[in-house]
Motif scaffolding. Structure first.
Motif, PDB file in Angstrom:
ATOM      1  N   LEU A 153       1.433  -1.323   0.209  1.00 27.69           N
ATOM      2  CA  LEU A 153       0.287  -0.342  -0.358  1.00 27.69           C
ATOM      3  C   LEU A 153       0.963   1.096   0.123  1.00 27.69           C
ATOM      4  O   LEU A 153       1.602   1.513   0.789  1.00 27.69           O
ATOM      5  N   ALA A 154       0.751   2.041  -0.475  1.00 26.84           N
ATOM      6  CA  ALA A 154       1.354   3.313  -0.784  1.00 26.84           C
ATOM      7  C   ALA A 154       3.208   3.198  -0.900  1.00 26.84           C
ATOM      8  O   ALA A 154       3.608   3.792  -0.403  1.00 26.84           O
ATOM      9  N   PRO A 155       3.413   1.949  -1.110  1.00 28.78           N
ATOM     10  CA  PRO A 155       4.875   1.617  -1.378  1.00 28.78           C
ATOM     11  C   PRO A 155       5.901   1.964  -1.538  1.00 28.78           C
ATOM     12  O   PRO A 155       5.758   3.521  -2.635  1.00 28.78           O
ATOM     13  N   TRP A 156       6.729   2.699  -0.508  1.00 32.48           N
ATOM     14  CA  TRP A 156       8.659   3.192  -0.725  1.00 32.48           C
ATOM     15  C   TRP A 156       8.827   2.092  -1.664  1.00 32.48           C
ATOM     16  O   TRP A 156       9.646   1.561  -1.077  1.00 32.48           O
ATOM     17  N   THR A 157       8.998   2.113  -2.873  1.00 36.80           N
ATOM     18  CA  THR A 157       9.869   1.488  -3.864  1.00 36.80           C
ATOM     19  C   THR A 157      11.017   2.778  -4.526  1.00 36.80           C
ATOM     20  O   THR A 157      10.848   2.808  -5.587  1.00 36.80           O
ATOM     21  N   PRO A 158      11.748   3.115  -4.213  1.00 36.42           N
ATOM     22  CA  PRO A 158      13.113   3.768  -5.487  1.00 36.42           C
ATOM     23  C   PRO A 158      14.253   3.423  -6.086  1.00 36.42           C
ATOM     24  O   PRO A 158      13.290   2.314  -6.475  1.00 36.42           O
ATOM     25  N   ARG A 159      14.077   4.219  -6.737  1.00 37.30           N
ATOM     26  CA  ARG A 159      14.805   3.451  -8.130  1.00 37.30           C
ATOM     27  C   ARG A 159      15.865   2.644  -7.327  1.00 37.30           C
ATOM     28  O   ARG A 159      15.981   2.953  -6.627  1.00 37.30           O
ATOM     29  N   GLY A 160      15.634   1.133  -8.743  1.00 36.06           N
ATOM     30  CA  GLY A 160      16.324   0.927  -8.215  1.00 36.06           C
ATOM     31  C   GLY A 160      16.348  -0.350  -7.254  1.00 36.06           C
ATOM     32  O   GLY A 160      16.916  -1.595  -7.516  1.00 36.06           O
ATOM     33  N   GLU A 161      15.802  -0.736  -6.534  1.00 35.08           N
ATOM     34  CA  GLU A 161      15.105  -1.068  -6.002  1.00 35.08           C
ATOM     35  C   GLU A 161      14.377  -2.491  -5.775  1.00 35.08           C
ATOM     36  O   GLU A 161      14.349  -3.332  -7.084  1.00 35.08           O
ATOM     37  N   VAL A 200       1.487 -10.428  -6.317  1.00 33.05           N
ATOM     38  CA  VAL A 200       2.232  -9.128  -5.754  1.00 33.05           C
ATOM     39  C   VAL A 200       0.468  -7.818  -6.273  1.00 33.05           C
ATOM     40  O   VAL A 200       0.305  -7.920  -7.481  1.00 33.05           O
ATOM     41  N   LEU A 201       0.358  -7.370  -5.103  1.00 33.90           N
ATOM     42  CA  LEU A 201      -0.687  -6.270  -5.406  1.00 33.90           C
ATOM     43  C   LEU A 201      -0.142  -4.914  -4.867  1.00 33.90           C
ATOM     44  O   LEU A 201       0.647  -5.365  -3.490  1.00 33.90           O
ATOM     45  N   ILE A 202       0.195  -4.131  -5.777  1.00 31.88           N
ATOM     46  CA  ILE A 202       0.089  -2.675  -5.625  1.00 31.88           C
ATOM     47  C   ILE A 202      -0.973  -1.317  -5.918  1.00 31.88           C
ATOM     48  O   ILE A 202      -1.625  -2.066  -6.673  1.00 31.88           O
ATOM     49  N   VAL A 203      -1.299  -1.383  -4.601  1.00 29.87           N
ATOM     50  CA  VAL A 203      -2.141   0.619  -4.330  1.00 29.87           C
ATOM     51  C   VAL A 203      -1.714   1.884  -4.109  1.00 29.87           C
ATOM     52  O   VAL A 203      -0.466   1.480  -3.081  1.00 29.87           O
ATOM     53  N   HIS A 204      -1.861   2.000  -5.088  1.00 28.87           N
ATOM     54  CA  HIS A 204      -1.261   3.968  -4.436  1.00 28.87           C
ATOM     55  C   HIS A 204      -2.423   4.927  -4.762  1.00 28.87           C
ATOM     56  O   HIS A 204      -2.711   4.433  -6.059  1.00 28.87           O
ATOM     57  N   GLY A 205      -2.188   5.657  -4.158  1.00 26.13           N
ATOM     58  CA  GLY A 205      -2.924   6.885  -4.566  1.00 26.13           C
ATOM     59  C   GLY A 205      -2.434   7.945  -5.291  1.00 26.13           C
ATOM     60  O   GLY A 205      -1.080   8.052  -5.748  1.00 26.13           O
ATOM     61  N   THR A 206      -3.215   8.948  -6.502  1.00 25.62           N
ATOM     62  CA  THR A 206      -2.886   9.201  -7.547  1.00 25.62           C
ATOM     63  C   THR A 206      -2.084  10.797  -6.806  1.00 25.62           C
ATOM     64  O   THR A 206      -1.348  11.269  -7.558  1.00 25.62           O
ATOM     65  N   ARG A 213       2.345 -13.233 -10.187  1.00 30.02           N
ATOM     66  CA  ARG A 213       1.523 -12.195 -10.572  1.00 30.02           C
ATOM     67  C   ARG A 213       1.982 -10.739 -10.202  1.00 30.02           C
ATOM     68  O   ARG A 213       1.927 -10.762  -9.601  1.00 30.02           O
ATOM     69  N   VAL A 214       1.082 -10.005 -10.688  1.00 29.91           N
ATOM     70  CA  VAL A 214       1.700  -8.642 -10.334  1.00 29.91           C
ATOM     71  C   VAL A 214       0.285  -8.011 -11.219  1.00 29.91           C
ATOM     72  O   VAL A 214      -0.124  -8.119 -12.322  1.00 29.91           O
ATOM     73  N   ALA A 215      -0.230  -7.304  -9.793  1.00 32.48           N
ATOM     74  CA  ALA A 215      -1.491  -5.559 -10.300  1.00 32.48           C
ATOM     75  C   ALA A 215      -1.564  -4.983  -9.344  1.00 32.48           C
ATOM     76  O   ALA A 215      -0.939  -4.803  -8.115  1.00 32.48           O
ATOM     77  N   ARG A 216      -1.889  -3.824 -10.652  1.00 30.16           N
ATOM     78  CA  ARG A 216      -1.262  -2.483  -9.787  1.00 30.16           C
ATOM     79  C   ARG A 216      -2.759  -1.713  -9.317  1.00 30.16           C
ATOM     80  O   ARG A 216      -3.197  -1.170 -10.725  1.00 30.16           O
ATOM     81  N   PHE A 217      -2.802  -1.507  -8.481  1.00 28.51           N
ATOM     82  CA  PHE A 217      -4.680  -0.726  -8.236  1.00 28.51           C
ATOM     83  C   PHE A 217      -4.129   1.182  -8.313  1.00 28.51           C
ATOM     84  O   PHE A 217      -3.236   1.852  -7.973  1.00 28.51           O
ATOM     85  N   GLU A 218      -4.552   2.087  -8.904  1.00 30.16           N
ATOM     86  CA  GLU A 218      -4.066   3.881  -8.549  1.00 30.16           C
ATOM     87  C   GLU A 218      -5.637   4.194  -8.669  1.00 30.16           C
ATOM     88  O   GLU A 218      -6.562   4.322  -8.613  1.00 30.16           O
ATOM     89  N   ILE A 219      -5.255   4.481  -7.397  1.00 33.50           N
ATOM     90  CA  ILE A 219      -6.629   5.619  -6.302  1.00 33.50           C
ATOM     91  C   ILE A 219      -6.656   6.893  -7.401  1.00 33.50           C
ATOM     92  O   ILE A 219      -5.987   7.699  -6.337  1.00 33.50           O
TER      93      ILE A 219
END
Length: 232
Positions: free
Chosen positions: A129-137, A147-153, A176-182
């Motif tokens: 949820l709203a992950p901190w994934t800096p460049r190169g993570e 993996v499910l990623i959810v992030h606010g716009t 599998r990976v899915a990513r939602f944008e709230i």
């Protein structure tokens, strides 16, 4: 004086425990101070932990939920303190419930931690949820996981663009990976709290019982880049 261990809040399963959800809170890039129970980053994960527990009790599987409270508030590279805390919590889960599957749920820094420790053999997947994934993570730890990623716009604390880049890289190794944008949501998950909770619960139930209530069916079935920019 010896250093205090991390703390864990526990919501036990109804009946026999058959799976465990480990919830990880956020923090900061630097910070060696302790995390008291009233720290906002910790408090904001309690409603999600409780919702997961309620859903687990309604489900046929016995789901225990644990919320970790870190020893220190910061990531503190190169020490990466919360990663060690999460490994400690996973060891405790293995000792208490040998062989049971684990789902990781993390917010912000906690999501980064979850993505790092997903290589634990018991882990089925990560809800970030709203992950901190800096460049190169690195993405190696999510190999073979869901993996499910959810992030606010409107997130200004962690970068939606960087979580999208992470999702693209992770898609090459994860099961599998899915990513939602709230839309119109920031970092604190307050404006549309129900959406964050619904997606987290659906992901967890999908992994543990194969029943997400249909919430993620289209996300998993999507192909191409649209599965990493699913609008909510």
């Amino acid at each position: 004086m010896s250093e205090v261990e991390p703390a864990v809040s526990r919501w036990p399963a109804r009946g026999r425990t058959e799976a465990v959800v480990l919830v990880l809170h956020g923090g900061a890039e630097r910070g060696t101070g302790a995390v008291p129970p009233w720290k906002l980053a910790h408090l904001r994960m309690i409603p999600i932990a409780r919702a997961l527990h309620r859903a687990g009790r309604r489900n046929t599987r016995g789901v225990e939920v644990r919320l970790l409270r870190n020893r220190r508030y910061g990531w503190n590279a190169p020490a990466e303190d919360p990663v060690g805390d999460a490994r400690w919590a996973l060891e405790r889960i293995h000792a208490d419930h040998p062989g049971l599957p684990v789902v990781l749920v993390g917010h912000s820094m906690g999501a980064r931690v979850a993505l790092r420790v997903a290589d634990d053999p018991a882990v089925l997947g990560v809800c970030a949820l709203a992950p901190w994934t800096p460049r190169g993570e690195p993405v190696d730890a999510v190999a073979g996981r869901s993996v499910l990623i959810v992030h606010g716009t409107r997130d200004r604390m962690t970068s939606p663009a960087e979580s999208h880049a992470f999702a693209e890289r992770a898609a090459g190794v994860a099961a599998r990976v899915a990513r939602f944008e709230i839309a119109n949501e920031g970092h604190a998950m307050l404006r549309r709290a129900g959406v964050w909770t619904r997606l987290t619960v659906a992901f967890t139930l999908d992994l543990l019982a194969g029943d997400d209530g249909g919430a993620l069916r289209e996300a998993w079935a999507a192909t191409g880049p649209e599965r990493l920019r699913i609008p909510v």
